[in-house]
Design an enzyme around this catalytic site. Structure first.
Site, PDB file in Angstrom:
ATOM      1  N   GLY A 149       0.838  -1.204   0.000  1.00 13.73           N
ATOM      2  CA  GLY A 149       0.000   0.000   0.000  1.00 13.73           C
ATOM      3  C   GLY A 149       0.867   1.246   0.000  1.00 13.73           C
ATOM      4  CB  ILE A 151       4.171   2.423   4.287  1.00 12.33           C
ATOM      5  CG1 ILE A 151       3.477   3.575   5.025  1.00 12.33           C
ATOM      6  CG2 ILE A 151       5.602   2.233   4.797  1.00 12.33           C
ATOM      7  CD1 ILE A 151       3.211   3.346   6.504  1.00 12.33           C
ATOM      8  CB  THR A 229       8.557   0.126  10.125  1.00 14.14           C
ATOM      9  OG1 THR A 229       8.076  -0.138   8.802  1.00 14.14           O
ATOM     10  CG2 THR A 229      10.061   0.105  10.149  1.00 14.14           C
ATOM     11  NE  ARG A 231       0.045   0.143  15.222  1.00 12.48           N
ATOM     12  CZ  ARG A 231       0.546   1.271  14.730  1.00 12.48           C
ATOM     13  NH1 ARG A 231       1.776   1.325  14.274  1.00 12.48           N
ATOM     14  NH2 ARG A 231      -0.184   2.374  14.702  1.00 12.48           N
ATOM     15  CD  GLU A 260       5.361  -0.204  20.111  1.00 12.94           C
ATOM     16  OE1 GLU A 260       4.912   0.960  20.113  1.00 12.94           O
ATOM     17  OE2 GLU A 260       5.550  -0.850  19.073  1.00 12.94           O
ATOM     18  CG  HIS A 279       6.048   3.005  17.362  1.00 13.12           C
ATOM     19  ND1 HIS A 279       4.954   2.260  17.714  1.00 13.12           N
ATOM     20  CD2 HIS A 279       5.725   3.551  16.164  1.00 13.12           C
ATOM     21  CE1 HIS A 279       4.016   2.359  16.784  1.00 13.12           C
ATOM     22  NE2 HIS A 279       4.466   3.152  15.821  1.00 13.12           N
TER      23      HIS A 279
END
Ligand code: DGY
Length: 321
Positions: A149, A151, A229, A231, A260, A279
């Site tokens: 998509g 990214i 990068t 999830r 996280e 993140h």
């Protein structure tokens, strides 16, 4: 009286300035727990949100809430159905952070392949490289992209410039990227079996939760590198740790984790074949400024009785308010 806005994400000052014009701000980016969120969101008309969970329980208690502005693109942390039921508009910031996340994905790829972070640690601890301190070239290797998509396609553009062959897995064919960059759509099995680097760019959904687990890791090449990068929970982190310890795959570059902030006893922190960042995907001055303005303008629109430009649940807008 000005409406109250809970800002629960670190947003750029230019976004805050827009919000200050329309409401009274409570600045609480450090909120992590559901209990804190429930307490703080009470009485607020708007919530500017990071990656904290906003589930049906939070939404039920937020009686005054009109709008949730997600400062980012991943929105798996929001119960969209519950928000829609309550007539709360949810907005997001699509299209502004693709280049920035793609840069970080590529940075991690280079850092693992060329052992950049490890070299940095070596020299700072008073060592120089040994004869065997060798990385691998990216040129000529095969990059498998999971999710081509916004990214993923920008990662593909960079990969093309680096001379990588590109294969990808996606629910839909991406014919433009195929013709422009020579990317080939393949099955998941083929992607796992043929890629020297696998880079993840899918959203986290019920279908992508632990998409990469023990079986998938065992199908990858022993010299393969995994980049995430997107999830943390798209990868079964325990299985990844085991695969890295046992040499099932060669290395990983990770910006996201199942929990996280990462816990200090996470074994990933001790691995020389892993590069990790906290993140940072969208964390550049330019992109964070654009995101802040985008989210703030949409929140301001809703508070002023106008339609937002980037709603995730536009059906709410057609209901009488
Ligand atoms: C996003 O936009 O989803 C980034 O991961 C930051 O939250």
């Amino acid at each position: 009286m000005k409406p109250e806005i809970l800002v629960a994400s670190e947003i750029h000052e230019d976004g805050l300035a827009i919000l200050r014009n329309v409401g009274k701000i409570s600045w609480r980016p450090e909120i992590r727990s559901e209990e804190e969120m429930i307490k703080e969101v009470s009485g607020k008309a708007a919530l500017v949100l990071g990656t904290q969970k906003v589930d049906a329980r939070v939404i039920d208690t937020a009686k005054e809430l009109q709008v949730i502005g997600r400062h980012g693109v991943g929105y798996e942390n929001i119960d969209l159905g519950a928000a829609t039921n309550k007539g709360i508009v949810v907005t997001w910031t699509p299209g502004v952070l693709g280049e920035t996340v793609a840069d970080l994905s590529f940075g991690l790829m280079l850092s693992v392949a060329r052992r950049i972070a490890l070299g940095d640690r070596l020299i700072r601890s008073g060592h120089w490289r040994s004869a065997g301190f060798l990385g691998i070239d990216l040129t000529g290797k095969t990059l498998g992209i999971l999710g081509l998509g916004d990214i993923g396609s920008r990662v593909a553009k960079r990969a093309k410039a680096f001379g990588l062959n590109i294969i990808y897995c996606d629910l839909v064919p991406r014919s433009q990227v195929e013709s422009e960059l020579g990317a080939e759509r393949v099955t998941m099995d083929k992607l796992l079996g043929e890629s020297d680097i696998v880079s993840i760019h899918t959203p986290l959904t019920e279908k992508t939760f632990h998409l990469i687990a023990e079986k998938e890791l065992s199908m990858m090449k022993r010299n393969a590198i995994l980049i995430n990068t997107a999830r943390g929970s798209i990868v079964d982190e325990m299985a990844l740790i085991k695969a890295l310890q046992e040499g099932t795959i060669a290395g990983a570059g990770l910006d996201v984790f199942e929990r996280e902030p990462i816990l200090s006893d996470n074994p990933l922190l001790q691995m020389d074949n892993v590069v990790i960042t906290p993140h940072l995907g969208s964390a550049t001055v330019e992109t964070r400024r654009n995101m802040a303005i985008m989210v703030a303008e949409d929140v301001a629109r809703v508070l002023n009785g106008q339609s937002p430009l980037y709603p995730l649940n536009p059906e709410v807008l057609s209901r009488p308010r």
